[in-house]
Motif scaffolding. Structure first.
Motif, PDB file in Angstrom:
ATOM      1  N   PRO A 134       0.802  -1.229   0.000  1.00 18.68           N
ATOM      2  CA  PRO A 134       0.000   0.000   0.000  1.00 18.68           C
ATOM      3  C   PRO A 134       0.837   1.281   0.000  1.00 18.68           C
ATOM      4  CG  PRO A 134      -0.978  -1.598   1.456  1.00 18.68           C
ATOM      5  CD  PRO A 134       0.335  -2.181   1.019  1.00 18.68           C
ATOM      6  N   LYS A 135       1.938   1.289   0.753  1.00 19.03           N
ATOM      7  CA  LYS A 135       2.759   2.499   0.865  1.00 19.03           C
ATOM      8  C   LYS A 135       3.501   2.810  -0.432  1.00 19.03           C
ATOM      9  CE  LYS A 135       6.842   0.119   2.721  1.00 19.03           C
ATOM     10  NZ  LYS A 135       7.798   0.036   3.864  1.00 19.03           N
ATOM     11  N   ASN A 136       3.617   1.803  -1.313  1.00 18.11           N
ATOM     12  CA  ASN A 136       4.392   1.989  -2.536  1.00 18.11           C
ATOM     13  C   ASN A 136       3.540   2.258  -3.768  1.00 18.11           C
ATOM     14  OD1 ASN A 136       6.816   1.582  -1.167  1.00 18.11           O
ATOM     15  ND2 ASN A 136       6.767  -0.644  -1.501  1.00 18.11           N
ATOM     16  N   ILE A 137       2.228   2.099  -3.673  1.00 16.23           N
ATOM     17  CA  ILE A 137       1.392   2.283  -4.858  1.00 16.23           C
ATOM     18  C   ILE A 137       1.296   3.764  -5.201  1.00 16.23           C
ATOM     19  CG2 ILE A 137      -0.847   2.462  -3.670  1.00 16.23           C
ATOM     20  CD1 ILE A 137      -1.918   0.685  -6.033  1.00 16.23           C
ATOM     21  N   THR A 138       1.366   4.067  -6.491  1.00 16.22           N
ATOM     22  CA  THR A 138       1.300   5.460  -6.930  1.00 16.22           C
ATOM     23  C   THR A 138      -0.123   5.809  -7.368  1.00 16.22           C
ATOM     24  OG1 THR A 138       1.814   4.934  -9.238  1.00 16.22           O
ATOM     25  CG2 THR A 138       3.681   5.312  -7.737  1.00 16.22           C
ATOM     26  N   LYS A 139      -0.374   7.089  -7.475  1.00 10.84           N
ATOM     27  CA  LYS A 139      -1.684   7.558  -7.908  1.00 10.84           C
ATOM     28  C   LYS A 139      -2.008   7.031  -9.305  1.00 10.84           C
ATOM     29  CE  LYS A 139      -4.216  11.770  -9.139  1.00 10.84           C
ATOM     30  NZ  LYS A 139      -4.160  13.251  -9.210  1.00 10.84           N
ATOM     31  N   SER A 140      -1.025   7.076 -10.208  1.00  9.54           N
ATOM     32  CA  SER A 140      -1.263   6.635 -11.585  1.00  9.54           C
ATOM     33  C   SER A 140      -1.516   5.125 -11.659  1.00  9.54           C
ATOM     34  CB  SER A 140      -0.071   6.999 -12.481  1.00  9.54           C
ATOM     35  OG  SER A 140       1.117   6.386 -12.016  1.00  9.54           O
ATOM     36  N   GLN A 141      -0.795   4.343 -10.848  1.00  4.55           N
ATOM     37  CA  GLN A 141      -1.020   2.892 -10.825  1.00  4.55           C
ATOM     38  C   GLN A 141      -2.440   2.570 -10.379  1.00  4.55           C
ATOM     39  OE1 GLN A 141       2.299   1.828  -8.216  1.00  4.55           O
ATOM     40  NE2 GLN A 141       3.173   0.546  -9.844  1.00  4.55           N
ATOM     41  N   LEU A 142      -2.875   3.247  -9.338  1.00  8.37           N
ATOM     42  CA  LEU A 142      -4.211   2.998  -8.789  1.00  8.37           C
ATOM     43  C   LEU A 142      -5.289   3.454  -9.763  1.00  8.37           C
ATOM     44  CD1 LEU A 142      -5.759   1.904  -6.402  1.00  8.37           C
ATOM     45  CD2 LEU A 142      -5.554   4.118  -5.279  1.00  8.37           C
ATOM     46  N   GLN A 143      -5.102   4.644 -10.359  1.00  6.72           N
ATOM     47  CA  GLN A 143      -6.088   5.161 -11.302  1.00  6.72           C
ATOM     48  C   GLN A 143      -6.161   4.292 -12.555  1.00  6.72           C
ATOM     49  OE1 GLN A 143      -8.138   8.306 -10.815  1.00  6.72           O
ATOM     50  NE2 GLN A 143      -9.182   6.812 -12.118  1.00  6.72           N
ATOM     51  N   ASN A 144      -4.993   3.863 -13.049  1.00  5.74           N
ATOM     52  CA  ASN A 144      -4.966   3.005 -14.240  1.00  5.74           C
ATOM     53  C   ASN A 144      -5.658   1.669 -13.977  1.00  5.74           C
ATOM     54  OD1 ASN A 144      -3.593   4.891 -15.753  1.00  5.74           O
ATOM     55  ND2 ASN A 144      -1.563   4.048 -15.295  1.00  5.74           N
ATOM     56  N   PHE A 145      -5.446   1.122 -12.773  1.00  7.74           N
ATOM     57  CA  PHE A 145      -6.112  -0.140 -12.433  1.00  7.74           C
ATOM     58  C   PHE A 145      -7.620   0.043 -12.421  1.00  7.74           C
ATOM     59  CE2 PHE A 145      -8.181  -2.457  -8.909  1.00  7.74           C
ATOM     60  CZ  PHE A 145      -8.229  -3.704  -9.514  1.00  7.74           C
ATOM     61  N   LEU A 146      -8.093   1.070 -11.767  1.00  5.71           N
ATOM     62  CA  LEU A 146      -9.541   1.314 -11.689  1.00  5.71           C
ATOM     63  C   LEU A 146     -10.118   1.553 -13.081  1.00  5.71           C
ATOM     64  CD1 LEU A 146      -9.709   3.575  -8.502  1.00  5.71           C
ATOM     65  CD2 LEU A 146     -10.589   1.253  -8.725  1.00  5.71           C
ATOM     66  N   ASN A 147      -9.417   2.317 -13.894  1.00  6.41           N
ATOM     67  CA  ASN A 147      -9.895   2.592 -15.252  1.00  6.41           C
ATOM     68  C   ASN A 147      -9.976   1.315 -16.091  1.00  6.41           C
ATOM     69  OD1 ASN A 147     -10.042   5.280 -14.619  1.00  6.41           O
ATOM     70  ND2 ASN A 147      -8.162   5.858 -15.695  1.00  6.41           N
ATOM     71  N   SER A 148      -9.092   0.355 -15.790  1.00  9.32           N
ATOM     72  CA  SER A 148      -9.081  -0.903 -16.554  1.00  9.32           C
ATOM     73  C   SER A 148     -10.266  -1.795 -16.219  1.00  9.32           C
ATOM     74  CB  SER A 148      -7.774  -1.663 -16.296  1.00  9.32           C
ATOM     75  OG  SER A 148      -7.732  -2.174 -14.971  1.00  9.32           O
ATOM     76  N   GLN A 149     -11.028  -1.421 -15.207  1.00  3.75           N
ATOM     77  CA  GLN A 149     -12.183  -2.233 -14.791  1.00  3.75           C
ATOM     78  C   GLN A 149     -13.499  -1.739 -15.395  1.00  3.75           C
ATOM     79  OE1 GLN A 149     -11.213  -4.970 -12.866  1.00  3.75           O
ATOM     80  NE2 GLN A 149      -9.230  -4.012 -13.342  1.00  3.75           N
ATOM     81  N   LYS A 150     -13.417  -0.792 -16.336  1.00  2.00           N
ATOM     82  CA  LYS A 150     -14.630  -0.180 -16.883  1.00  2.00           C
ATOM     83  C   LYS A 150     -15.495  -1.149 -17.683  1.00  2.00           C
ATOM     84  CE  LYS A 150     -12.377   3.150 -18.860  1.00  2.00           C
ATOM     85  NZ  LYS A 150     -12.071   4.369 -19.675  1.00  2.00           N
ATOM     86  N   ASN A 151     -14.924  -2.297 -18.059  1.00  2.00           N
ATOM     87  CA  ASN A 151     -15.732  -3.286 -18.790  1.00  2.00           C
ATOM     88  C   ASN A 151     -16.693  -4.030 -17.877  1.00  2.00           C
ATOM     89  OD1 ASN A 151     -14.686  -2.835 -21.376  1.00  2.00           O
ATOM     90  ND2 ASN A 151     -12.895  -4.103 -20.961  1.00  2.00           N
ATOM     91  N   TYR A 152     -16.465  -3.907 -16.576  1.00  2.00           N
ATOM     92  CA  TYR A 152     -17.374  -4.518 -15.608  1.00  2.00           C
ATOM     93  C   TYR A 152     -18.537  -3.556 -15.322  1.00  2.00           C
ATOM     94  CZ  TYR A 152     -13.811  -8.077 -14.707  1.00  2.00           C
ATOM     95  OH  TYR A 152     -12.916  -9.100 -14.849  1.00  2.00           O
ATOM     96  N   SER A 153     -19.560  -4.070 -14.667  1.00  2.00           N
ATOM     97  CA  SER A 153     -20.717  -3.241 -14.337  1.00  2.00           C
ATOM     98  C   SER A 153     -20.362  -2.229 -13.253  1.00  2.00           C
ATOM     99  CB  SER A 153     -21.870  -4.122 -13.854  1.00  2.00           C
ATOM    100  OG  SER A 153     -21.524  -4.742 -12.613  1.00  2.00           O
ATOM    101  N   ASN A 154     -21.179  -1.208 -13.116  1.00  2.00           N
ATOM    102  CA  ASN A 154     -20.964  -0.214 -12.057  1.00  2.00           C
ATOM    103  C   ASN A 154     -21.021  -0.855 -10.679  1.00  2.00           C
ATOM    104  OD1 ASN A 154     -20.531   2.272 -13.457  1.00  2.00           O
ATOM    105  ND2 ASN A 154     -22.691   2.286 -14.034  1.00  2.00           N
ATOM    106  N   SER A 155     -21.816  -1.898 -10.570  1.00  2.00           N
ATOM    107  CA  SER A 155     -21.924  -2.610  -9.294  1.00  2.00           C
ATOM    108  C   SER A 155     -20.599  -3.277  -8.929  1.00  2.00           C
ATOM    109  CB  SER A 155     -23.039  -3.658  -9.380  1.00  2.00           C
ATOM    110  OG  SER A 155     -23.082  -4.443  -8.211  1.00  2.00           O
ATOM    111  N   THR A 156     -19.964  -3.927  -9.925  1.00  2.00           N
ATOM    112  CA  THR A 156     -18.686  -4.590  -9.675  1.00  2.00           C
ATOM    113  C   THR A 156     -17.592  -3.563  -9.386  1.00  2.00           C
ATOM    114  OG1 THR A 156     -19.276  -6.455 -11.103  1.00  2.00           O
ATOM    115  CG2 THR A 156     -16.927  -6.113 -10.666  1.00  2.00           C
TER     116      THR A 156
END
Length: 363
Positions: free
Chosen positions: A96-118
């Motif tokens: 957790p202490k090493n994750i960057t803002k861009s890594q976290l945002q890119n991961f979340l953005n990569s989940q857009k193929n899932y439903s809003n619920s997921t």
């Protein structure tokens, strides 16, 4: 030998006794140390440098601890674990202490193929993990504060219900089908599939004309169906009216029920618990035979019941209680389109009333 007060010589008897006492003390210390090691392992009091460090391991530790403590059910554990796997496959091995803002945002953005619920479930689980990391002093600030939760590229599923014509055709098609009474109870009470499958004869009070909903069918850690002694949410535990036609369905179902260990009204022929997926498969088969258009699933029967209630003028607060929604906003948001449709007709009544009583100003 005796004690020589001038030379301090100790007899053999006393030497032996002293050695025995020392050995007892050593044994006791060894036992305590061994016990402490075992207690430390069992109580999960692991030294700070050995506690789970990565996002994945912290998440798994949280889920397992909650499951072991019976805070979450087997079904919830399986669901959340599947969500955790999505995290593991991408940013799971990062601390957790090493994750960057861009890594976290890119991961979340990569989940857009899932439903809003997921997406919401992923975001929620990450928040729990980061907050846990903060409590373990492995993180100072929750990094989710610096990212944006994305929206799914999939359109939100619209709440579907049978039209009046489809409703009639569906009921007529149930005469020679499996799970006939399950379908009839669902479309006439709005109960969830798991709630219906968990009913016992004791839950049906023919004298007071009520149905007590206190259980549901869930899954254990091996995905085997089990009777859960609680409902989906506290609000889902409820008592609803037993209408005359539904009472007839239950009397027939109870008369035909197979003897089983759980005393369930609805079971397979061998007395085993019915899986909700089996009922859903049969439901889809009926809809396909009837050549209904669109995507159909068992939950439509709950929506159909709610739609008929709204069409009949049932107050929203009453509908909330019947459906077992925790918050009335859930009822409003779920059935917004239907409410809007009938709001217009209700407003016409107001306009006609005002016109009949000369309450409209004329030019």
């Amino acid at each position: 030998m005796m004690l020589d007060k001038y030379h301090g010589i100790v007899t053999n008897d006393k030497v032996s006794k002293k050695q025995s006492i020392l050995q007892m003390i050593k044994n006791k210390i060894s036992t305590i140390q061994s016990s402490n090691i075992q207690t430390t392992k069992d109580d999960r009091k692991i030294p700070a440098d050995m506690t789970p460090r990565t996002i994945w391991k912290i998440g798994y530790d949280i889920l397992k601890t909650k499951h072991d403590a019976n805070v979450i059910t087997d079904n919830t554990y399986i669901r959340d674990y599947n969500v955790l796997r999505l995290i593991k496959n991408d940013i799971g091995n990062i601390e957790p202490k090493n994750i960057t803002k861009s890594q976290l945002q890119n991961f979340l953005n990569s989940q857009k193929n899932y439903s809003n619920s997921t997406i919401a479930k992923i975001y929620q689980l990450l928040n729990v993990i980061f907050e846990e990391a903060i409590s373990r002093r492995k993180l100072q600030i929750n990094p989710l504060k610096y990212v944006i939760k994305p929206k799914s590229i999939k359109a939100n599923k619209k709440i579907s219900a049978f039209t009046l014509d489809e409703h009639k055709k569906f009921i007529n098609a149930l005469r020679k089908t499996n799970y006939k009474y399950i379908f009839l109870v669902a479309i006439n009470t709005g109960m969830r599939c798991g709630e219906i499958l968990a009913l016992t004869p004791k839950d049906i009070d023919f004298k007071r004309k009520t149905i007590s909903i206190t259980k549901t069918i869930s899954r254990d850690i091996n995905s085997k169906p089990i009777v859960e002694d609680k409902t989906k949410t506290p609000a889902s535990t409820r008592v609803i009216p037993l209408e005359e036609n539904v009472a007839i369905y239950f009397k027939s179902a109870i008369a035909e029920m197979t003897k089983n260990d759980n005393n369930l009204i609805f079971t397979q022929k061998d007395g085993s618990i019915i899986r909700s997926s089996n009922v859903n498969t049969q439901f889809k088969r009926i809809c396909k035979t009837l050549k209904f258009k669109g995507n159909y699933n068992f939950h439509m029967l709950r929506h159909t019941y709610a739609t008929r209630c709204i069409e009949a003028g049932v107050p929203i607060a009453v509908l909330q209680k019947l459906l077992g929604h925790t918050d009335i906003s859930t009822t409003i948001n779920t059935y917004t389109t239907i409410f809007n449709k009938y709001t217009k007709s209700e407003l016409r009544k107001v306009a006609n009333y005002n016109k009949a009583h000369n309450l409209i100003e004329k030019d």
